[in-house]
Design a protein around this motif. Structure first.
Motif, PDB file in Angstrom:
ATOM      1  N   THR A 267       0.914  -1.121   0.299  1.00  0.00           N
ATOM      2  CA  THR A 267      -0.109  -0.108   0.033  1.00  0.00           C
ATOM      3  C   THR A 267       0.961   1.300   0.070  1.00  0.00           C
ATOM      4  OG1 THR A 267      -2.002   0.937   1.203  1.00  0.00           O
ATOM      5  CG2 THR A 267      -0.425   0.221   2.306  1.00  0.00           C
ATOM      6  N   GLY A 270       2.520   1.751  -3.319  1.00  0.00           N
ATOM      7  CA  GLY A 270       1.572   2.471  -4.439  1.00  0.00           C
ATOM      8  C   GLY A 270       1.437   3.936  -4.245  1.00  0.00           C
ATOM      9  N   THR A 286      -2.012  -2.490  -5.758  1.00  0.00           N
ATOM     10  CA  THR A 286      -1.702  -1.534  -4.460  1.00  0.00           C
ATOM     11  C   THR A 286      -2.744  -1.066  -3.840  1.00  0.00           C
ATOM     12  OG1 THR A 286      -0.873   0.310  -5.570  1.00  0.00           O
ATOM     13  CG2 THR A 286       0.650  -1.589  -5.074  1.00  0.00           C
ATOM     14  N   PRO A 290      -4.413  -4.077   1.587  1.00  0.00           N
ATOM     15  CA  PRO A 290      -4.269  -3.100   3.094  1.00  0.00           C
ATOM     16  C   PRO A 290      -3.503  -3.936   4.053  1.00  0.00           C
ATOM     17  CG  PRO A 290      -6.211  -4.108   3.070  1.00  0.00           C
ATOM     18  CD  PRO A 290      -5.717  -4.526   1.673  1.00  0.00           C
TER      19      PRO A 290
END
Lengths: 449, 449
Positions: A267, A270, A286, A290
């Motif tokens: 994440t 990203g 991404t 989570p």
């Protein structure tokens, strides 16, 4: 010209850099924080007692970690476990039980049979998952089309059986059964041997600890790398050109190299800027992986008073808000440390309260299990991993339904000169320090070829 | 001092700015692209024919959009629909059927009963969702603990019934039933009247179009705002201080204001840098609300030849890769435009191929439905919304299992002086231009108070 810029000085990044240097290449490791270790972090109490605020365990089968610990001149010790009984709070009843792998709670024969059958079914499915390519698992679409919660509701008939799997989910992924794809739960269990191993101490994922704290591993690797590790340098932008990459920090520094190894959790990876922009299959991945939700909290006492009463300091509870507790005292004589996790829904709720309120909540849980002696810890410490700008959740990332089958291939596939590493990228021992180090070294060997 | 900086010149951002200016406040709108409109985008063919590369429809009940269109001196026209029959490809059979709301495919009596019962059950659940607080819906944990796919498998017994819901899911959310929480599917249907309305043209969500193209709405609002709209200024960082906010662009410009209204889709809002960093409940939300997957593609012909054959140019198909087609010709005599969507899994697969391959795939789908005259379009155009750095997926964001119940409150709650708007934030007409404009205006009224 550098062979590689490594983004992130967690275990994966440090291991990647160390491997590249060992193979004769030059690297720079850019770390956002003013410390190394990433999701592994240490602190020291006034009396010298080390606390481990993040990842800490070396489990059975974590052979690369064991070798690395030895290479770095460190040693391990056993998690305090079978010297005493653990405390179980389940369906409003508190009991203690012997602590060994395969131990099952005292339940009605009906609940025991239900739980045993559920575990058997889960493990049978888990063994079939394809660790390298989870999306190629037989019947992947159906397994990935449902939540772990749906499977639990369908396959467990008793409240105790369901509670067991839900506590297990919180303990392993720091999230709720509703949030996780069944395929991910199965893959992850298989990646880490099996669910029983994931939950176990002796012969399990919580078996051993590092003398002085797990952060010593990161610090020792960083010491070897010396000035190659640059702290306080959050990366903002990665530019690929015909002949290399340019990695830019928030402060405006630019590092050029042949390759870049990004070791951030998906994440956070990203959220960097990329030029050219990443292809959609990587970017959309991404958006969908989570991080879990956990606050790790410590109550420190003058001594581990529970041990004298035949208790090992461990709690597994469906009451909460702290549902999992361990004796996290140092191996040498000294203070007693009880460590508990606010996980999943509890972490999300309690993150909005004050440290004092969380301290009171932890202490209340400890008093239930260990009596009034637990009421007055001499110290309280915590780390809310969700609040950390450069982590944003622990223990690791999880895949919701549909994500492995639609986007799994994008997890490790390099984009030109950009390579991905980290605990989330490991086919074996995914999510653990073991997986992080293996992933970093694997990618370093590819890049160094 | 500005009252607000608005981040994003899509419909929500422009509507927010317009409302603030109408209320006597000063604003700046920072837009990353060199155009306004966000997920609404126009292009013009050589002969002057407008194409709508993004959001285009004004549905029944979209009253704010109708009023706005009138305020801006624009007009609407009906989507080409009940003048001809639509083409249905289902379970290997191609048929045509009359096009009106409530029309159901020609199926076996068993499949028809199955579908009718499934729709009834779905709508009954959907009506119970709490639009302002979906997490407060009765039985929310159970509804949010499962995928839409799980519900479809449990409640539909026939292949045709299941295919109907799966195509509907792709058409509405540009993603697969495995990816969406049942609670989200229910909330969204209720937010937009009901599932039938979402899928319908006349008296449905696809009823009307804007003469000249939907982008005219954005352009007209931007024209009113004049130099307050700054193009080519991607925002990178938002700093909150005691007496205001400072919004910094990638180019290093700084805009100070009392408030900031962030109108980016949640996943992109989560990628900005914030100082102080956002609280974990907001950050973890944005890790969990991904954008859908769609490529919008156009085949242009000298004339809408299908109309003369009694066909309305619409296709609904379970074959694909283009599963939904519309006659998107302009209202005036001119070329014939067939528009098709690659959605969900098809979008993800076909994004990795070339425009020529996608053109051939679209044409093959059109030839199946409209015969050899469809084989040689004079033009092909497309927009891959997943590939757009400043969108990263359409039609909108969706919630996977567990997210509404754990994080729903964080969707609209301001963080100090930071306010959130956009189609994803709207309780009514969520995901549509109508929802975007309402959301922008609602937040502007709050900020302007």
């Amino acid at each position: 010209m550098l062979k590689a810029v490594v983004v992130g000085a967690g275990l994966a990044g440090l291991a990647a850099a160390r491997q590249l240097v060992a193979d004769g290449h030059e690297v720079v490791v850019l770390e956002a924080r003013h410390r190394v270790g990433g999701r592994v972090e240490g602190m020291t109490l006034e009396d010298g007692t080390p606390l481990e605020l993040g990842g800490q365990w070396i489990g059975e089968g974590h052979d690369r970690m064991r070798a690395l610990v030895a290479e770095l001149g460190l040693t391990t010790f056993r998690t305090y476990n079978d010297e005493g009984r653990l405390t179980l709070e389940l369906l409003g009843r508190r009991t203690t039980m012997a602590a060994h792998k395969g131990a099952v709670p005292t339940l009605s024969p009906f609940a025991l049979a239900d739980l045993a059958q559920g575990l058997r079914r889960f493990e049978r499915l888990a063994r079939r998952t394809d660790l390298e390519r989870p999306w190629a698992t037989p019947d992947a679409a159906r397994l990935d089309g449902q939540t772990f919660e749906t499977w639990v509701r369908r396959n467990l008939r008793t409240r105790a059986g369901r509670a067991y799997f839900r506590i297990a989910c919180e303990a392993v992924w720091a999230t709720e059964t509703a949030d996780v794809s069944l395929l991910h739960a199965l893959f992850y269990a298989h990646s880490n041997a099996d669910l029983e191993t994931l939950l176990a101490v002796d012969r399990g994922a919580q078996q051993d600890r590092v003398v002085g704290g797990s952060v010593r591993i990161a610090e020792a690797m960083a010491a070897e790398l010396g000035e190659r590790v640059v702290l306080g340098s959050p990366v903002r932008r990665i530019v690929q050109t015909a002949d290399g990459v340019r990695v830019e920090t928030r402060a405006g520094e630019v590092h050029a190299a042949d390759h870049v190894i990004v070791t951030l959790p998906p994440t956070l990876a990203g959220r960097l800027e990329y030029d050219p922009v990443l292809p959609s299959w990587r970017d959309q991945l991404t958006q969908r992986v989570p991080a879990g939700s956990v606050i790790k909290a410590f109550a420190v006492y003058p001594e581990p008073f529970w041990r004298a009463r035949g208790l090992n300091g461990q709690v597994a509870s469906d009451v909460g808000p702290v549902k999992v507790v361990f004796d996290n005292s140092p191996p040498t004589p000294g203070p007693g440390v009880l460590m508990g996790f606010f996980e999943g829904a509890a972490a999300r709720t309690w993150a909005r309260r004050t440290p004092d309120e969380r301290r009171a909540a932890l202490v209340a849980c400890l008093v239930r299990s260990f009596g009034p002696d637990a009421a007055e810890p001499v110290g309280y410490y915590e780390r809310d991993w969700m609040a950390e700008e450069f982590t944003r959740g622990c223990y690791g990332a999880h895949f919701g339904p549909g994500v492995w089958t639609a986007y799994g291939e994008a997890l490790r596939a390099p984009i030109g000169r950009i390579h991905w590493a980290g605990a989330e990228c490991a086919p074996r021992w995914n999510g653990y320090m073991e997986g992080a180090v293996r992933s970093g070294e694997d990618v370093a060997r590819e890049v160094g070829r």
